[in-house]
Write an enzyme that holds these catalytic residues in place. Structure first.
Site, PDB file in Angstrom:
ATOM      1  N   ILE A  33       0.839  -1.337   0.025  1.00  0.00           N
ATOM      2  CA  ILE A  33       0.043  -0.224  -0.034  1.00  0.00           C
ATOM      3  C   ILE A  33       0.973   1.243  -0.150  1.00  0.00           C
ATOM      4  O   ILE A  33       0.227   2.448  -0.132  1.00  0.00           O
ATOM      5  CB  ILE A  33      -1.024   0.088   1.059  1.00  0.00           C
ATOM      6  CG1 ILE A  33      -0.183  -0.182   2.492  1.00  0.00           C
ATOM      7  CG2 ILE A  33      -2.071  -1.068   0.971  1.00  0.00           C
ATOM      8  CD1 ILE A  33      -1.165   0.094   3.826  1.00  0.00           C
ATOM      9  N   SER A  37      11.856   5.281   0.419  1.00  0.00           N
ATOM     10  CA  SER A  37      13.259   5.100  -0.047  1.00  0.00           C
ATOM     11  C   SER A  37      13.886   3.662   0.538  1.00  0.00           C
ATOM     12  O   SER A  37      14.810   3.051   0.258  1.00  0.00           O
ATOM     13  CB  SER A  37      14.163   6.263   0.094  1.00  0.00           C
ATOM     14  OG  SER A  37      13.477   7.425  -0.728  1.00  0.00           O
ATOM     15  N   PHE A  38      13.306   3.711   1.877  1.00  0.00           N
ATOM     16  CA  PHE A  38      13.990   2.748   2.608  1.00  0.00           C
ATOM     17  C   PHE A  38      12.981   1.637   3.229  1.00  0.00           C
ATOM     18  O   PHE A  38      13.495   0.643   3.737  1.00  0.00           O
ATOM     19  CB  PHE A  38      14.784   3.150   3.909  1.00  0.00           C
ATOM     20  CG  PHE A  38      15.760   4.337   3.384  1.00  0.00           C
ATOM     21  CD1 PHE A  38      17.032   3.875   3.018  1.00  0.00           C
ATOM     22  CD2 PHE A  38      15.360   5.622   3.524  1.00  0.00           C
ATOM     23  CE1 PHE A  38      18.019   5.071   2.491  1.00  0.00           C
ATOM     24  CE2 PHE A  38      16.201   6.756   3.320  1.00  0.00           C
ATOM     25  CZ  PHE A  38      17.392   6.371   2.724  1.00  0.00           C
ATOM     26  N   ASP A 183       9.095  16.395  10.813  1.00  0.00           N
ATOM     27  CA  ASP A 183       8.583  16.299   9.344  1.00  0.00           C
ATOM     28  C   ASP A 183       7.145  16.132   9.155  1.00  0.00           C
ATOM     29  O   ASP A 183       6.447  15.405   8.925  1.00  0.00           O
ATOM     30  CB  ASP A 183       9.036  14.888   8.903  1.00  0.00           C
ATOM     31  CG  ASP A 183       8.946  14.603   7.592  1.00  0.00           C
ATOM     32  OD1 ASP A 183       9.034  15.570   6.835  1.00  0.00           O
ATOM     33  OD2 ASP A 183       9.443  13.679   7.068  1.00  0.00           O
TER      34      ASP A 183
END
Length: 988
Positions: A33, A37-38, A183
């Site tokens: 879903i 990047s990691f 963030d």
């Protein structure tokens, strides 16, 4: 392929043919879903109850110690917090290749999708209350009704206020734990339909529950503490982060203001392609936030008008989006603003709709079981007393936190009552112990971390800034409970000298056996340059302090000799260097006759050393100027030197060396030399004319970043740059081609440039070694049959097929893997420090050019730069930009222990001189000369006291380096005589 026995056992267990689901513990893994990047996120469910969950699979192969620290930060934060507006962590697992986070599943996507789809997300439909005006809303083809939002612009005002209030509740809770998120953005604000319990407790009916997710960048930050790392998403970053300045928790308030603006208007407040342009637009706005309805009112447009934003929301956004943190609204004022008052609980008054609704579409309501349950729950809640609960900041999960929860005391300060703390979500019943541990040895049982004594806490090496004295957070809070890890008894390495160690969440690895024979330069590394532990052994950033509060510990904080945070590459230095180089390029005169020698030990002009990147034709219309801005934090894309095509455009822009490619790759540039040879590839690596240099024409916007590279740098050149670039270049011809002051300047700058160049080359070699080790680790850790697009979950069939060989070699293979990871991190550490030292020499050289240029332009109006000075400026600019980007990328692969590898530079100098001697014996005199020169440059760099942390070189080292230089100089002088004689004979 799975063997027949494994396949048969799976069929027997599943009860039907060819039906198999991947499992992680007691959870069944479903479809993918999300992907980052990691990590990759999958939807799954509990095998017994079929309750949906989300599984975040993080590849261990991609985890450097820095990234592992972010992951452990997220795990440890989520394990000890319990709040209805924060995504819950259910469980953790790991295998040889991945770490899995089992988390609460939010079916309503995220806020960015919600805004884009205008709330029409399949799982967020609802049934209006009986008699409500919303019952008259039109339904879709499936008979579903969604919350009515304006067709354009922002969200409905009631939803905006409710979402803001829920976000404020989560932030207030994080503040109580001294946590900042770093963030906050719409993509990290997940949505979930309100449950029956939440509706019964007063959550606004029909409005989703907002949950804060992704704590990968979060950190402990007391009220007066400051951070200085680049984290978060650019469009929602505070300007102080974009300027690479230190910042505090107020950076989160800027992000909240940006999110609130997007909810109210439908787009972010500032948009740009990179963070340099974004910062320029923020600075240009001068804190003047203009809303679309105000623009239309000022222009008196007769076109369709935007939905007006309420005045109190406008005032809040403007108070949050202040460029200077000191001018920005504080947390207390934010929590007491009252913008969401009346929108956090269900209102008994009739809703009034501002939208036109049709009256012929009430059919099809209540068709689904979930909708019928919501209707029933709503009817039952009318006669039910809304319960009140004391806020529970920490999970009561006995498996995760065995100690009883201590509630946060209510804040009794005036005005704080406006922000009601939501009731804690029901604590799930855990039937298994936590599975998470990062150590390679499975522990017998979990143990709790014991808070360290005050004497064991690491002592910072530098005195704190008086202006940044840490204060106790004004918000009352409970003492968090210890974080449970399976290897909490392990010790963490210290990056400084000595044998002091810190507590860790992982176990020490077994003795390491190199996976292949043969000497390695890193194996002989002194202990002061090696992390005594695997990259997987980074301590979690959250630990328990002596007073019971959460703390963040770092190896760098206790270091006495590492580079650490003293070396932070900043954008302002990039801007100034590029601007000065552009000015020199504009103010240069016709080429001069170059002086043959400056009496240096080197005969090659420094201009011959071009950036290690492919040449880009200046007349190629398909190439455009590429930004040299540093890559965003945690990016795995290295600074490749590749041509980036673009559509032809006008203007006077010239192409620069590209920095970031369009395609992602986990490894650094392929242009790094694979061997320290100076023969056939010399012509390819070293240019022969100034024309091969790339010249830039776009001066960067000057920012207000504090310079941390080699200390404070003079900013007086900014005025001179602005004045010089504004003038027309006069037609002045210098009377003499020889300027004594400029000659001395170029002599000094060339010596600095040579030192920078050889350190840069050595850093390239170490970075190449790091990438080769990374490829080795990837190859050795990828089992046969599990490559390609196979999901990163342990496959029972493959495991059964390889179980025998695994049991025999599991210990040695794990040791080999850890050994590779340690060597990989050590190589990245060396590369980072060498790049930084190279940058320090470049900046030092550019500062000298800057001071000289300012003096000349102040004394002589219309002073013209010589071609030589311009050539030097262009070289310094190109080298700085390339080194800057590689250092930024290498920093993401490095660990915490960053020490200057003087031994490595010394060994490289000796090896290079030996290779030069061999080349001389073989008659390759040109290659031998280059080798001797490079060896001398390396030793001269070691003799420069600026490369040492304390500013002085040890006496014994200085004597050793001087002694080594004598025979190399003698050989070089003799070799040059041979070259002169041979050239003389050729001329005759």
């Amino acid at each position: 392929m799975p063997d027949s026995n494994a396949q048969g056992s799976r069929e027997k267990e599943s009860g039907h043919h060819r039906s198999h689901k991947e499992r992680i513990g007691n959870y069944v893994v479903g479809a993918e879903i999300g992907r980052g990047s990691f990590a990759t996120v999958y939807k799954g469910y509990r095998s017994k109850t079929r309750v949906p969950i989300a599984i975040k699979a993080v590849s261990r192969q991609k985890l450097t110690s820095k990234l592992l620290e972010n992951l452990e930060s997220e795990i440890n934060i989520l394990k000890v917090i319990n709040h209805r507006n924060i995504v819950a962590l259910t469980d953790c697992f790991k295998n040889d290749t991945h770490i899995y986070l089992v988390m609460e599943y939010c079916s309503g996507s995220d806020l960015s999708v919600y805004i884009k789809q205008r709330g029409n997300i399949p799982t967020l439909d609802f049934v209006p209350k009986a008699g409500s005006s919303m019952a008259l809303l039109p339904t879709d083809d499936e008979g579903k009704i969604y919350w009515p939002h304006p067709p354009t612009g922002g969200l409905d005002e009631r939803v905006t206020r409710s979402f803001l209030g829920q976000l404020a509740q989560a932030i207030k809770f994080l503040r109580a734990q001294d946590l900042m998120h770093r963030d906050i953005k719409p993509q990290n604000l997940l949505l979930q339909p309100a449950t029956e319990t939440e509706v019964a407790e007063g959550h606004p009916y029909g409005i989703p529950v907002l949950k804060v997710a992704d704590f990968g960048f979060a950190r402990i930050l007391p009220a007066a503490a400051m951070a200085e790392t680049l984290c978060g998403s650019p469009l929602y970053m505070a300007p102080e982060i974009l300027r690479y300045e230190k910042y505090d928790a107020k950076a989160d308030l800027w992000s909240v203001g940006a999110v609130l603006f997007e909810m109210s208007v439908g787009r972010p407040p500032f948009r740009a392609n990179n963070h340099v342009e974004l910062l320029r637009r923020i600075e240009k706005s001068n804190d003047n936030i203009v809303f679309p309805d105000e623009k239309e009112r000022d222009s008196k447009s007769s076109d369709e008008t935007s939905i007006p934003v309420p005045s109190d929301i406008k005032a809040l956004i403007r108070a949050l989006l202040k460029r200077k943190p000191n001018d920005r609204m504080g947390f207390d004022d934010f929590f007491n603003c009252g913008v969401w008052d009346g929108h956090m609980a269900e209102s008994t008054e009739e809703e009034s709709l501002s939208l036109d609704v049709s009256t012929d579409s009430s059919a099809g309501l209540g068709e689904s079981d979930r909708i019928r349950q919501m209707v029933a729950s709503t009817e039952q809640s009318k006669d039910r007393l809304i319960p009140t609960r004391a806020p529970q900041p920490l999970a009561a999960d006995a498996a995760l936190n065995p100690q009883p929860a201590v509630p946060i005391s209510r804040d009794t300060s005036e005005g704080r009552s406006r922000l009601s703390t939501p009731p804690s979500r029901p604590t799930p019943t855990r039937r298994s112990t936590p599975k998470y541990y990062v150590g390679d040895a499975t522990p017998s049982e979990p143990t709790a971390i014991i808070p360290p004594s005050p004497s064991s806490a690491p002592t910072p090496t530098s005195a704190p800034d008086p202006g940044l004295t840490t204060q106790q957070s004004p918000t009352s809070r409970a003492n968090p409970r210890p974080i449970i890890t399976a290897a909490s008894s392990a010790q963490r390495r210290m990056s400084g000298k000595g044998d002091g160690r810190e507590a860790s969440s992982v176990e020490e690895a077994a003795p390491i056996t190199p996976p292949f024979a043969g000497p390695s330069p890193t194996m002989a590394r002194p202990s002061r340059g090696i992390n005594e532990g695997s990259p997987l052994a980074a301590a979690p950033p959250i630990t328990m302090g002596p007073d019971g509060r959460l703390e963040r510990s770092s190896a760098l904080e206790g270091s006495t000799s590492g580079v650490g945070t003293d070396y932070v590459v900043v954008e302002k230095q990039t801007v100034e260097i590029n601007a000065l180089a552009d000015e020199l390029d504009q103010a240069s005169k016709r080429p001069m006759i170059r002086r043959s020698s400056r009496g240096s030990v080197v005969s090659r002009p420094v201009s011959s050393f071009k950036p290690i990147s492919p040449n880009i034709a200046k007349n190629d219309p398909t190439l455009g100027p590429i930004s040299y801005s540093p890559p965003f934090a945690l990016s795995s894309t290295p600074p490749f030197a590749m041509q980036v095509p673009r559509h032809a455009s006008g203007g006077n822009s010239f192409p620069r060396n590209p920095s970031i490619p369009s395609s992602l790759n986990a490894f650094p540039p392929t242009t790094i030399s694979a061997s320290p040879s100076y023969g056939q590839d010399a012509a390819a690596r070293f240019g022969v004319s100034p024309g091969s240099l790339q010249t830039g024409a776009l001066a960067r916007a000057l920012t207000n970043t504090a310079i941390r590279l080699i200390g404070t740098s003079a900013n007086t050149a900014a005025t001179a740059i602005a004045r010089a670039t504004a003038k027309r270049r006069p037609n002045i011809v210098r009377v003499s081609d020889m300027d004594a002051a400029e000659d001395d300047l170029l002599c000094t700058v060339e010596d600095l440039a040579r030192k920078a160049f050889v350190l840069f080359e050595l850093a390239d070699e170490r970075l190449l070694a790091q990438t080769q080790l990374a490829q080795t680790a990837r190859t050795s850790s990828t089992p046969t049959g599990l490559t390609g697009t196979t999901p990163p979950f342990s496959m029972q069939a493959a495991a059964a097929a390889q179980a025998g060989s695994r049991r025999k070699s599991s210990s040695s293979s794990m040791n080999s893997e850890v050994w590779i990871l340690r060597q990989q991190e050590a190589a990245a550490n060396d590369a980072v420090v060498l790049y930084m030292k190279s940058l320090a020499f470049i900046v030092k050289a550019m500062d000298k050019v800057k001071r000289y240029w300012k003096n000349r332009t102040d004394v002589y109006d219309g002073y013209v730069a010589s071609q030589e000075l311009n050539e030097m400026g262009q070289w310094l600019r190109a080298r700085f930009n390339e080194t800057f980007e590689k250092a930024e990328w290498a920093k993401t692969q490095a660990g915490d222990t960053l020490l200057f590898p003087d031994w490595l530079v010394h060994d490289k100098a000796r090896d290079t001189s030996r290779q030069a001697a061999v080349a001389e014996l073989q008659g390759d005199l040109t290659t031998a000369e280059q080798g001797y020169e490079t060896s001398l440059w390396l030793l001269q760099a070691l003799l420069d006291e600026s490369v040492y942390e304390n500013g002085s070189i040890p006496d014994e080292d200085k004597v050793a380096y001087d002694r080594l230089m004598v025979p190399i100089k003698t050989r070089l002088d003799a070799l040059r005589k041979k070259l002169a004689e041979s050239s003389g004979m050729t001329a005759r």
